[in-house]
Design an enzyme around this catalytic site. Structure first.
Site, PDB file in Angstrom:
ATOM      1  N   GLU A 172       0.827  -1.205   0.000  1.00  0.00           N
ATOM      2  CA  GLU A 172       0.000   0.000   0.000  1.00  0.00           C
ATOM      3  C   GLU A 172       0.867   1.262   0.000  1.00  0.00           C
ATOM      4  O   GLU A 172       1.983   1.247   0.523  1.00  0.00           O
ATOM      5  CB  GLU A 172      -0.869   0.018   1.262  1.00  0.00           C
TER       6      GLU A 172
ATOM      7  N   CYS B  43       3.308   8.493   1.089  1.00  0.00           N
ATOM      8  CA  CYS B  43       3.899   7.591   2.074  1.00  0.00           C
ATOM      9  C   CYS B  43       4.115   6.253   1.365  1.00  0.00           C
ATOM     10  O   CYS B  43       3.172   5.632   0.880  1.00  0.00           O
ATOM     11  CB  CYS B  43       2.928   7.467   3.245  1.00  0.00           C
TER      12      CYS B  43
ATOM     13  N   CYS C 149       6.653  -6.487   7.906  1.00  0.00           N
ATOM     14  CA  CYS C 149       7.786  -5.884   8.622  1.00  0.00           C
ATOM     15  C   CYS C 149       8.282  -6.872   9.664  1.00  0.00           C
ATOM     16  O   CYS C 149       7.491  -7.596  10.263  1.00  0.00           O
ATOM     17  CB  CYS C 149       7.333  -4.595   9.309  1.00  0.00           C
TER      18      CYS C 149
ATOM     19  N   CYS D 262       7.152  -4.039  16.340  1.00  0.00           N
ATOM     20  CA  CYS D 262       6.791  -3.040  17.353  1.00  0.00           C
ATOM     21  C   CYS D 262       5.375  -3.396  17.805  1.00  0.00           C
ATOM     22  O   CYS D 262       4.485  -3.595  16.965  1.00  0.00           O
ATOM     23  CB  CYS D 262       6.841  -1.631  16.778  1.00  0.00           C
TER      24      CYS D 262
ATOM     25  N   CYS E 121       2.114  -1.582  16.447  1.00  0.00           N
ATOM     26  CA  CYS E 121       1.960  -1.319  15.009  1.00  0.00           C
ATOM     27  C   CYS E 121       1.331  -2.522  14.296  1.00  0.00           C
ATOM     28  O   CYS E 121       1.814  -3.653  14.424  1.00  0.00           O
ATOM     29  CB  CYS E 121       3.319  -1.005  14.400  1.00  0.00           C
TER      30      CYS E 121
ATOM     31  N   CYS F 164      -0.947   6.199  10.225  1.00  0.00           N
ATOM     32  CA  CYS F 164       0.305   5.572  10.664  1.00  0.00           C
ATOM     33  C   CYS F 164       0.024   4.273  11.399  1.00  0.00           C
ATOM     34  O   CYS F 164      -0.827   4.226  12.289  1.00  0.00           O
ATOM     35  CB  CYS F 164       1.048   6.476  11.636  1.00  0.00           C
TER      36      CYS F 164
HETATM   37  N1  SAH Z   1       9.598   1.107  10.228  1.00  0.00           N
HETATM   38  C1  SAH Z   1       9.774   2.536  10.061  1.00  0.00           C
HETATM   39  C2  SAH Z   1       8.853   3.098   9.006  1.00  0.00           C
HETATM   40  C3  SAH Z   1       7.387   3.060   9.373  1.00  0.00           C
HETATM   41  S1  SAH Z   1       6.903   4.640   9.839  1.00  0.00           S
HETATM   42  C4  SAH Z   1       9.599   3.227  11.386  1.00  0.00           C
HETATM   43  O1  SAH Z   1       9.077   2.617  12.310  1.00  0.00           O
HETATM   44  O2  SAH Z   1      10.010   4.373  11.518  1.00  0.00           O
HETATM   45  C5  SAH Z   1       5.423   4.365  10.672  1.00  0.00           C
HETATM   46  C6  SAH Z   1       5.320   5.276  11.891  1.00  0.00           C
HETATM   47  O3  SAH Z   1       4.022   5.060  12.454  1.00  0.00           O
HETATM   48  C7  SAH Z   1       6.329   4.944  12.969  1.00  0.00           C
HETATM   49  O4  SAH Z   1       6.813   6.138  13.531  1.00  0.00           O
HETATM   50  C8  SAH Z   1       5.486   4.186  14.009  1.00  0.00           C
HETATM   51  O5  SAH Z   1       6.038   4.325  15.290  1.00  0.00           O
HETATM   52  C9  SAH Z   1       4.152   4.864  13.847  1.00  0.00           C
HETATM   53  N2  SAH Z   1       2.985   4.067  14.250  1.00  0.00           N
HETATM   54  C10 SAH Z   1       2.809   2.745  14.205  1.00  0.00           C
HETATM   55  N3  SAH Z   1       1.570   2.407  14.631  1.00  0.00           N
HETATM   56  C11 SAH Z   1       0.941   3.559  14.938  1.00  0.00           C
HETATM   57  C12 SAH Z   1      -0.363   3.890  15.393  1.00  0.00           C
HETATM   58  N4  SAH Z   1      -1.295   2.970  15.606  1.00  0.00           N
HETATM   59  N5  SAH Z   1      -0.656   5.193  15.598  1.00  0.00           N
HETATM   60  C13 SAH Z   1       0.245   6.146  15.334  1.00  0.00           C
HETATM   61  N6  SAH Z   1       1.484   5.903  14.878  1.00  0.00           N
HETATM   62  C14 SAH Z   1       1.833   4.619  14.685  1.00  0.00           C
END
Ligand code: SAH
Length: 384
Positions: free
Chosen positions: A100, A124, A131, A135, A138, A355
Site C-alpha cells: 500500500e 507515504c 515488517c 513493534c 503497530c 500511521c
Molecule cells: N519502520 C519505520 C517506518 C514506518 S513509519 C519506522 O518505524 O520508523 C510508521 C510510523 O508510524 C512509525 O513512527 C510508528 O512508530 C508509527 N505508528 C505505528 N503504529 C501507529 C499507530 N497505531 N498510531 C500512530 N502511529 C503509529
C-alpha cells in the site's frame, strides 16, 4: 554479465536500475553506455511500457533492449478515498502479494503569519511486504516480514501515483513511512532513492525525501554517509526499559547508543533529525515522559525536532490516544525548553491509511491503472 535484478520472465528489471547501472548494461549489450541518459529518461519521464516505444533510438537497439530488459508496472488492486482527501493505493505485486501507499494532500496551506504557502502532496511509500521489527503497537508488524521490495516496486509506487494526479499537480514530498522498515532493506532502498533523486529519473529533491527508521544504527550511519536525505527516527519511549517493552529491536540497539549516534551523525547544514513519538495513554504520555524527552533532546539542540503522533486507535489493540489537552501540554513543555515540536494531524483513519494501520486487507483487482485522484474541494485539516 553481473547479477542484475530480474523480472519473473528472466529479463533484467529496468525500473530497478540506477542510471550508472543502466549505462553499464548498455555498454555490455552494444558498446553504447552513452545512450543511458536518453534511455533512462524514457523509462522514468515518458510513459513507456516497452523499449519499442522509444522514437529517437535505432530500431535494432530497441529490439535488443526489449529482449534483455523489461518494464513491469505495479498492478492497481484498487484505491480507497478518505473523506479528508487522503487516498490509499493498493498494489498487487507479480507474486500476488499486496502493498500500500498513501497520498496525503495538504492543500491551501498558510504560514503561521497567515500568508499562503505552497500546496504539499506527500506520498507515504512502502519498502517491504510486512515488517520484521514487531513493534507491539503497530499493525503492520502483525504480518511479519513476507519479503523485501525491489527498487522497481518502491519507485513504481511514486511513478504510478504521480500519473494518477490531475495534470499540473506533482508529488512534492516522499516519506518512507509505509509498510516495512526501510533500513532493513538497505541496498534496494538506496538504489530506489538514487532513482528518485536523479534529475532524469523521478527528479525529486533530497530535501523532500524522508527515510523513517526504528533505529537500525549501522544502517543509519551508512545512509548518512551515502545520501543527503532526511532522517526520521521512531523513538516512542524515553527510557531503555519502556522502549524495550514496545520496540524489541531496543535489545539489540539500545536507546543510549541511538542517542549517541544521533549526536554525532553527519547532517547537512540546516537539517534536523525528526524524532517521531507515538503517544499512547498510560504508557508514554505523562508529564514525567515529557521531562525525560526534554532531557534526551537537549544535547541534540539545533539538530533535532520532535513530531508527536497521537496513537491511531484500532480494534486490534487495546491502546488509547491521550486526550487532546494532554498532547498540547506535552508539546508546550517541549517548546518551553526550546525544542522544535509539532503534532502530526491524523489523516485517512476512515480508510485504515493512518500511521501503523497499513497492511490490513486489500480490495479485489480493479484495473492496472488507478483512477484519477480528485483534490478535495474544501480546506482539509492543516498540519501543525
Ligand atoms: N519502520 C519505520 C517506518 C514506518 S513509519 C519506522 O518505524 O520508523 C510508521 C510510523 O508510524 C512509525 O513512527 C510508528 O512508530 C508509527 N505508528 C505505528 N503504529 C501507529 C499507530 N497505531 N498510531 C500512530 N502511529 C503509529
Amino acid at each position: 554479465m553481473q547479477h542484475w535484478p530480474t523480472l519473473p520472465d528472466g529479463r533484467i528489471d529496468a525500473r530497478s536500475l540506477t542510471r550508472p547501472q543502466l549505462a553499464e548494461i548498455l555498454g555490455e549489450l552494444d558498446g553504447r553506455p552513452d545512450r543511458a541518459r536518453r534511455i533512462f529518461q524514457w523509462i522514468w519521464q515518458h510513459n513507456i511500457s516497452a523499449f519499442s516505444e522509444m522514437t529517437n533510438i535505432a530500431s535494432r537497439t530497441r529490439r535488443k533492449l526489449d529482449a534483455a530488459l523489461g518494464i513491469q508496472p505495479l498492478l492497481s488492486a484498487g484505491v480507497l478515498d478518505s473523506t479528508d482527501g487522503t487516498r490509499k493505493y493498493l498494489w498487487r505485486l507479480s507474486d500476488g502479494k499486496t502493498i500500500e501507499s498513501v497520498l496525503i494532500p495538504d492543500l491551501n496551506r498558510r504560514t503561521s503569519d497567515g500568508r499562503n504557502a505552497p500546496d504539499r502532496l506527500t506520498l507515504c511509500v512502502s519498502s517491504q511486504v510486512g515488517c520484521a521489527m514487531k513493534c507491539s503497537f503497530c499493525l503492520t508488524g502483525d504480518m511479519g516480514l513476507l519479503r523485501n521490495l525491489t527498487p522497481a516496486e518502491i519507485t513504481s509506487q511514486i511513478l504510478q501515483v504521480q500519473r494518477s494526479l490531475p495534470d499540473g499537480m506533482r508529488l512534492t514530498n516522499i516519506v518512507m513511512m509505509g509498510m516495512g522498515e526501510p533500513l532493513h532493506n538497505y541496498d534496494q532502498l538506496t538504489t530506489a532513492l538514487r532513482i528518485m533523486m536523479d534529475g532524469l529519473g523521478l527528479n525529486l529533491s533530497h530535501r523532500r525525501i524522508t527515510v523513517s527508521t526504528v533505529g537500525l544504527i549501522p544502517a543509519m550511519k551508512k545512509l548518512a554517509d551515502e545520501l543527503p536525505v532526511n532522517l526520521a527516527i521512531s523513538l516512542n519511549a524515553t527510557t531503555e526499559e519502556q522502549r524495550r517493552t514496545v520496540m524489541p529491536l531496543t535489545k539489540r540497539y539500545s536507546l543510549a547508543q541511538l542517542m549517541e549516534t544521533c549526536a554525532t551523525l553527519p547532517l547537512p547544514t540546516g537539517k534536523r533529525i525528526a524524532f517521531e513519538y507515538v503517544m499512547m495513554a498510560g504508557f508514554n504520555a505523562s508529564m514525567a515522559d515529557a521531562e525525560r524527552l526534554v532531557a534526551l533532546m537537549t544535547p541534540l539542540v539545533g539538530r533535532a525536532k520532535v513530531n508527536l503522533i497521537p496513537y491511531n486507535e484500532n480494534p486490534d489493540r487495546d491502546i488509547r490516544r491521550p486526550d487532546d489537552l494532554r498532547v498540547l501540554d506535552f508539546q508546550q513543555h517541549l517548546i518551553n525548553h526550546s525544542i522544535h515540536c509539532s503534532i502530526r494531524t491524523t489523516r485517512g483513519r476512515d480508510i485504515s491509511a493512518a500511521c501503523g494501520q497499513l497492511g490490513k486487507g486489500a480490495a479485489p483487482l480493479t484495473s492496472s491503472v488507478p483512477p484519477r485522484w480528485v483534490p478535495p474541494t474544501s480546506t482539509v485539516g492543516l498540519t501543525t
